[in-house]
Design an enzyme around this catalytic site. Sequence first.
Site, mmCIF file in Angstrom:
data_model
loop_
_atom_site.group_PDB
_atom_site.id
_atom_site.type_symbol
_atom_site.label_atom_id
_atom_site.label_comp_id
_atom_site.label_asym_id
_atom_site.label_seq_id
_atom_site.Cartn_x
_atom_site.Cartn_y
_atom_site.Cartn_z
ATOM 1 N N SER A 127 2.926 39.980 32.730
ATOM 2 C CA SER A 127 3.595 39.975 34.030
ATOM 3 C C SER A 127 3.066 38.867 34.911
ATOM 4 C CB SER A 127 3.329 41.330 34.701
ATOM 5 O OG SER A 127 3.635 41.276 36.067
ATOM 6 N N TYR A 152 -2.778 48.680 37.204
ATOM 7 C CA TYR A 152 -1.692 48.252 36.308
ATOM 8 C C TYR A 152 -1.821 46.754 36.018
ATOM 9 C CZ TYR A 152 2.738 46.007 35.306
ATOM 10 O OH TYR A 152 3.689 45.178 34.778
ATOM 11 N N LYS A 156 -2.829 44.361 32.462
ATOM 12 C CA LYS A 156 -2.129 43.189 31.891
ATOM 13 C C LYS A 156 -3.126 42.047 31.694
ATOM 14 C CE LYS A 156 1.940 44.931 31.473
ATOM 15 N NZ LYS A 156 2.377 45.312 30.128
HETATM 16 N N1 UFG Z 1 11.445 46.150 48.117
HETATM 17 C C1 UFG Z 1 12.015 46.676 49.251
HETATM 18 N N2 UFG Z 1 12.427 47.973 49.213
HETATM 19 C C2 UFG Z 1 12.282 48.772 48.100
HETATM 20 C C3 UFG Z 1 11.697 48.203 46.942
HETATM 21 C C4 UFG Z 1 11.286 46.885 47.005
HETATM 22 O O1 UFG Z 1 12.148 46.000 50.276
HETATM 23 O O2 UFG Z 1 12.660 49.940 48.143
HETATM 24 C C5 UFG Z 1 11.016 44.743 48.151
HETATM 25 C C6 UFG Z 1 9.538 44.566 47.894
HETATM 26 O O3 UFG Z 1 8.820 44.684 49.088
HETATM 27 C C7 UFG Z 1 9.487 43.181 47.265
HETATM 28 C C8 UFG Z 1 10.834 43.062 46.541
HETATM 29 O O4 UFG Z 1 11.664 44.055 47.087
HETATM 30 O O5 UFG Z 1 9.471 42.236 48.285
HETATM 31 C C9 UFG Z 1 10.713 43.286 45.043
HETATM 32 O O6 UFG Z 1 10.043 44.509 44.837
HETATM 33 P P1 UFG Z 1 9.984 45.220 43.415
HETATM 34 O O7 UFG Z 1 9.220 46.501 43.586
HETATM 35 O O8 UFG Z 1 11.344 45.317 42.822
HETATM 36 O O9 UFG Z 1 9.181 44.176 42.531
HETATM 37 P P2 UFG Z 1 7.696 43.629 42.708
HETATM 38 O O10 UFG Z 1 7.823 42.161 42.789
HETATM 39 O O11 UFG Z 1 6.937 44.310 43.748
HETATM 40 O O12 UFG Z 1 7.052 44.147 41.331
HETATM 41 C C10 UFG Z 1 7.387 43.561 40.121
HETATM 42 C C11 UFG Z 1 7.205 44.552 38.972
HETATM 43 C C12 UFG Z 1 5.762 44.930 38.815
HETATM 44 C C13 UFG Z 1 4.894 43.715 38.734
HETATM 45 C C14 UFG Z 1 5.172 42.801 39.886
HETATM 46 C C15 UFG Z 1 4.456 41.505 39.710
HETATM 47 O O13 UFG Z 1 7.942 45.717 39.208
HETATM 48 O O14 UFG Z 1 5.621 45.654 37.616
HETATM 49 O O15 UFG Z 1 6.557 42.475 39.944
HETATM 50 O O16 UFG Z 1 4.582 40.701 40.813
HETATM 51 F F1 UFG Z 1 3.584 44.040 38.768
#
Ligand code: UFG
Length: 345
Positions: A127, A152, A156
């Site tokens: 990741s 988590y 990785k």
């Molecule tokens: N977000 C919202 N509302 C929500 C969910 C997410 O505004 O209900 C925002 C988050 O704050 C972030 C963006 O949408 O800015 C993306 O969020 P995600 O949770 O979809 O993805 P992340 O980038 O946080 O996480 C992903 C993977 C993880 C990994 C990470 C690495 O899901 O497994 O990328 O950067 F660790």
Amino acid sequence: MGKKILVTGATGYIGSHTVVELQQSGYQVIAVDDLSNSTEKIMDLVSKISGRRPFFEKLDLSDEPAIRAFFAEHSDISGVIHFAAFKAVGESVEFPLKYYRNNLFGLINLLNCMQEHHIGHLVFSSSCTVYGEPDKLPVNEKAPVKKALSPYGNTKQISEEIIEDTCGVSDLKAISLRYFNPIGAHESGLIGELPIGVPNNLVPFITQTAIGKRSKLKVFGQDYNTPDGTCIRDYIHVTDLAKAHVVAVKRMLENQGESRYEIFNLGTGKGYSVLETIKAFEKVSKVKLNYEITERRPGDVPKVWADTTYANLKLGWKAEKGLEEMMASAWKWEKNLASGILEQI
Ligand code: UFG
């Protein structure tokens, strides 16, 4: 019949899409999963797409006697694609040992069995979380690995080190693929992401809100140093991602790698904000999304997107699908779920 590839975590989101792509590229797939976060029904849907049901066995990789027995039966495997792992960032903070046990014991048992049976090719599901908050954008593979923000993420990082060290002292060849943000679903609408309970990730939360399963999407923070104040991510279509795994396996089987252990970023190279993602969804679905801006979510990196030059050049692979296609496919899948696609099997 093509070469046999073992896929661990095969009924999961990225695993199932990769099984389809492997089958469609002529490989024989041996699929395993502990079914802790998925259902075997996914294999029925996979076979509807590919026309061939892969061999499937329920297997927990952290159960050493069970994995040994499995490999004793299936020693003619040419390569392994290892997806099986827990992946909920928040849960890993709450239950670190659950994550270290599952993600690391599983990998160690797998590597031991691969060595014993002289299986020398591994693709590992990593990741972009290993880069933490990058100093430079876009992020290339030479960017430093930063202290992990969650157990988590740490699993990785440690997994990559375990694999690299093992490649250094054995016949193992391995490729770690560092995913940016995989979203979307198969174009058939037959397989997609299946979050259990309340989704942590943005796109399943968007589609569940649009279908009426959730009342409102919270946008976590609009005070980041980005053009519209919301976080930026590099979203990549899960089918594009799955195809990269097939290319990586082939690269090793055909001895094209430049070293025993290689790392590639998998993204599109383009970043989109949360609000841009919502807009793209509203455009393709014609649904007005109910959302509100709330507090930041702890641990979120403000902006990250990939430098994909290396993957494009060396793997000869490039993500093809754009944001609207990703959102349209995620929406098709959500609507299929709502009309009972899983219950009808
Ligand atoms: N977000 C919202 N509302 C929500 C969910 C997410 O505004 O209900 C925002 C988050 O704050 C972030 C963006 O949408 O800015 C993306 O969020 P995600 O949770 O979809 O993805 P992340 O980038 O946080 O996480 C992903 C993977 C993880 C990994 C990470 C690495 O899901 O497994 O990328 O950067 F660790």
